[in-house]
Design a protein around this motif. Structure first.
Motif, PDB file in Angstrom:
ATOM      1  N   GLN A  77       0.780  -1.201   0.085  1.00 23.95           N
ATOM      2  CA  GLN A  77      -0.033  -0.034  -0.082  1.00 23.95           C
ATOM      3  C   GLN A  77       0.887   1.286  -0.136  1.00 23.95           C
ATOM      4  OE1 GLN A  77      -3.590   0.557  -0.005  1.00 23.95           O
ATOM      5  NE2 GLN A  77      -2.666   2.281  -0.755  1.00 23.95           N
ATOM      6  N   ALA A  78       1.907   1.135   0.806  1.00 17.69           N
ATOM      7  CA  ALA A  78       2.913   2.193   0.833  1.00 17.69           C
ATOM      8  C   ALA A  78       3.555   2.675  -0.562  1.00 17.69           C
ATOM      9  CB  ALA A  78       3.849   2.281   1.761  1.00 17.69           C
ATOM     10  N   PHE A  79       3.858   1.407  -1.283  1.00 12.34           N
ATOM     11  CA  PHE A  79       4.302   1.592  -2.430  1.00 12.34           C
ATOM     12  C   PHE A  79       3.316   2.201  -3.650  1.00 12.34           C
ATOM     13  CE2 PHE A  79       5.811  -0.092  -6.612  1.00 12.34           C
ATOM     14  CZ  PHE A  79       7.074   0.264  -6.628  1.00 12.34           C
ATOM     15  N   ARG A  80       2.027   1.874  -3.478  1.00 10.54           N
ATOM     16  CA  ARG A  80       1.024   2.398  -4.332  1.00 10.54           C
ATOM     17  C   ARG A  80       0.968   3.717  -3.921  1.00 10.54           C
ATOM     18  NH1 ARG A  80      -2.249  -0.318  -7.436  1.00 10.54           N
ATOM     19  NH2 ARG A  80      -2.416   1.799  -8.141  1.00 10.54           N
ATOM     20  N   TYR A  81       1.118   4.120  -2.948  1.00 14.80           N
ATOM     21  CA  TYR A  81       0.647   5.829  -2.498  1.00 14.80           C
ATOM     22  C   TYR A  81       2.043   6.658  -3.306  1.00 14.80           C
ATOM     23  CZ  TYR A  81      -3.003   5.216   0.785  1.00 14.80           C
ATOM     24  OH  TYR A  81      -4.026   5.053   1.321  1.00 14.80           O
ATOM     25  N   ASN A  82       3.260   6.082  -3.112  1.00 17.45           N
ATOM     26  CA  ASN A  82       4.221   6.850  -3.574  1.00 17.45           C
ATOM     27  C   ASN A  82       5.627   5.942  -3.817  1.00 17.45           C
ATOM     28  OD1 ASN A  82       6.553   8.722  -3.945  1.00 17.45           O
ATOM     29  ND2 ASN A  82       5.409  10.515  -3.204  1.00 17.45           N
ATOM     30  N   PRO A  83       5.759   5.450  -5.031  1.00 23.32           N
ATOM     31  CA  PRO A  83       6.747   4.481  -5.032  1.00 23.32           C
ATOM     32  C   PRO A  83       8.261   5.024  -4.887  1.00 23.32           C
ATOM     33  CG  PRO A  83       5.663   4.621  -7.007  1.00 23.32           C
ATOM     34  CD  PRO A  83       4.717   5.413  -6.233  1.00 23.32           C
ATOM     35  N   VAL A  84       8.540   6.227  -5.552  1.00 20.91           N
ATOM     36  CA  VAL A  84       9.671   6.692  -5.414  1.00 20.91           C
ATOM     37  C   VAL A  84      10.165   7.103  -4.051  1.00 20.91           C
ATOM     38  CG1 VAL A  84      10.870   8.845  -6.090  1.00 20.91           C
ATOM     39  CG2 VAL A  84       9.621   7.720  -7.849  1.00 20.91           C
ATOM     40  N   LEU A  85       9.243   7.644  -3.205  1.00 19.45           N
ATOM     41  CA  LEU A  85       9.676   7.566  -1.728  1.00 19.45           C
ATOM     42  C   LEU A  85      10.029   6.272  -1.278  1.00 19.45           C
ATOM     43  CD1 LEU A  85       9.584   9.520   0.886  1.00 19.45           C
ATOM     44  CD2 LEU A  85       7.362   8.579   1.212  1.00 19.45           C
ATOM     45  N   ILE A  86       9.423   5.236  -1.395  1.00 21.72           N
ATOM     46  CA  ILE A  86       9.464   3.829  -0.708  1.00 21.72           C
ATOM     47  C   ILE A  86      10.934   3.271  -1.122  1.00 21.72           C
ATOM     48  CG2 ILE A  86       8.886   1.596  -0.381  1.00 21.72           C
ATOM     49  CD1 ILE A  86       7.117   3.886   1.153  1.00 21.72           C
ATOM     50  N   PRO A  90      15.187   4.037   2.293  1.00 23.78           N
ATOM     51  CA  PRO A  90      16.089   3.373   2.978  1.00 23.78           C
ATOM     52  C   PRO A  90      17.584   4.240   2.594  1.00 23.78           C
ATOM     53  CG  PRO A  90      14.809   2.047   1.934  1.00 23.78           C
ATOM     54  CD  PRO A  90      14.338   3.214   1.341  1.00 23.78           C
ATOM     55  N   TRP A  91      17.711   4.777   1.384  1.00 26.92           N
ATOM     56  CA  TRP A  91      18.902   5.408   1.109  1.00 26.92           C
ATOM     57  C   TRP A  91      19.040   6.514   1.598  1.00 26.92           C
ATOM     58  CZ3 TRP A  91      22.527   2.123  -0.985  1.00 26.92           C
ATOM     59  CH2 TRP A  91      21.913   0.895  -1.705  1.00 26.92           C
ATOM     60  N   LEU A  92      18.021   7.203   1.686  1.00 26.02           N
ATOM     61  CA  LEU A  92      18.104   8.598   2.581  1.00 26.02           C
ATOM     62  C   LEU A  92      18.103   8.477   3.982  1.00 26.02           C
ATOM     63  CD1 LEU A  92      15.014  10.741   0.654  1.00 26.02           C
ATOM     64  CD2 LEU A  92      17.589  11.092   0.544  1.00 26.02           C
ATOM     65  N   GLY A  93      17.880   7.840   4.626  1.00 24.54           N
ATOM     66  CA  GLY A  93      17.722   7.191   6.045  1.00 24.54           C
ATOM     67  C   GLY A  93      19.191   6.980   6.339  1.00 24.54           C
ATOM     68  N   LEU A  94      20.001   5.854   5.210  1.00 23.50           N
ATOM     69  CA  LEU A  94      21.273   5.622   5.483  1.00 23.50           C
ATOM     70  C   LEU A  94      22.076   6.816   5.485  1.00 23.50           C
ATOM     71  CD1 LEU A  94      23.244   3.120   5.922  1.00 23.50           C
ATOM     72  CD2 LEU A  94      23.217   3.074   3.665  1.00 23.50           C
ATOM     73  N   TYR A  95      21.898   7.714   4.517  1.00 28.90           N
ATOM     74  CA  TYR A  95      22.764   8.700   4.345  1.00 28.90           C
ATOM     75  C   TYR A  95      22.738   9.863   5.206  1.00 28.90           C
ATOM     76  CZ  TYR A  95      24.167  13.344   2.493  1.00 28.90           C
ATOM     77  OH  TYR A  95      24.538  14.648   2.179  1.00 28.90           O
ATOM     78  N   TYR A  96      21.753  10.251   5.918  1.00 30.89           N
ATOM     79  CA  TYR A  96      21.633  10.988   7.047  1.00 30.89           C
ATOM     80  C   TYR A  96      22.105  10.503   8.218  1.00 30.89           C
ATOM     81  CZ  TYR A  96      18.838  14.451   4.370  1.00 30.89           C
ATOM     82  OH  TYR A  96      18.465  15.353   3.406  1.00 30.89           O
TER      83      TYR A  96
END
Length: 149
Positions: A77-86, A90-96
């Motif tokens: 469901q999360a992927f259907r709302y905004n696939p690019v964000l999903i 993880p990459w943004l979280g790892l970077y920050y």
């Protein structure tokens, strides 16, 4: 006063850096708890100004609902709302996390120096193209619009 904040020129004391990191983590925790208990489809959340004014989905449309679904274990469901964000989350979280940890330990963030310049440009291009393509009302592009499964 100035010498009490810095351990050397340009390097804030470790205690202050640790307090800043703790404050950031507390704010993230508060935001996560708020989002967990408040469905973005409800009346408390703000509508996307781009969608409200133009009727077109921006690259971020559905991000709040996607995070809400993700917090509740609904990955598809999360992927259907905004696939690019999903995909990028993880990459943004790892970077920050890497930047914050390096800043906490050494007082300087040097992770960004080692990232090639084309990567942020590619991510920006992906966001722009995603914002355009998700508004094309032809199959398969309509699958990119925020949708409830």
């Amino acid at each position: 006063m100035r010498e009490r904040l810095y351990e050397s020129p340009g390097i804030i004391k470790k205690e202050i850096r640790a307090a800043v990191i703790v404050l950031i983590l507390l704010i993230l925790l508060a935001g996560t708890l708020f989002l967990y208990y408040h469905n973005p489809k409800g009346e408390l959340m703000l509508a996307c100004p781009v969608y409200f004014l133009t009727g077109y989905y921006c690259p971020g449309c559905g991000a709040g609902r996607a995070c809400y679904a993700l917090l509740h274990g609904q990955l598809y469901q999360a992927f259907r709302y905004n696939p690019v964000l999903i995909v990028l989350l993880p990459w943004l979280g790892l970077y920050y996390a890497a930047c914050g940890l390096q800043w906490l330990i050494y007082g300087r963030e040097r992770v960004s120096i080692h990232i090639p310049g084309w990567i942020p440009k590619a991510i920006l291009l992906i966001f722009v193209l995603f914002g355009i393509v998700r508004n094309i009302e032809v199959y398969p592009f309509i699958l990119l619009a925020p949708a409830t499964v």
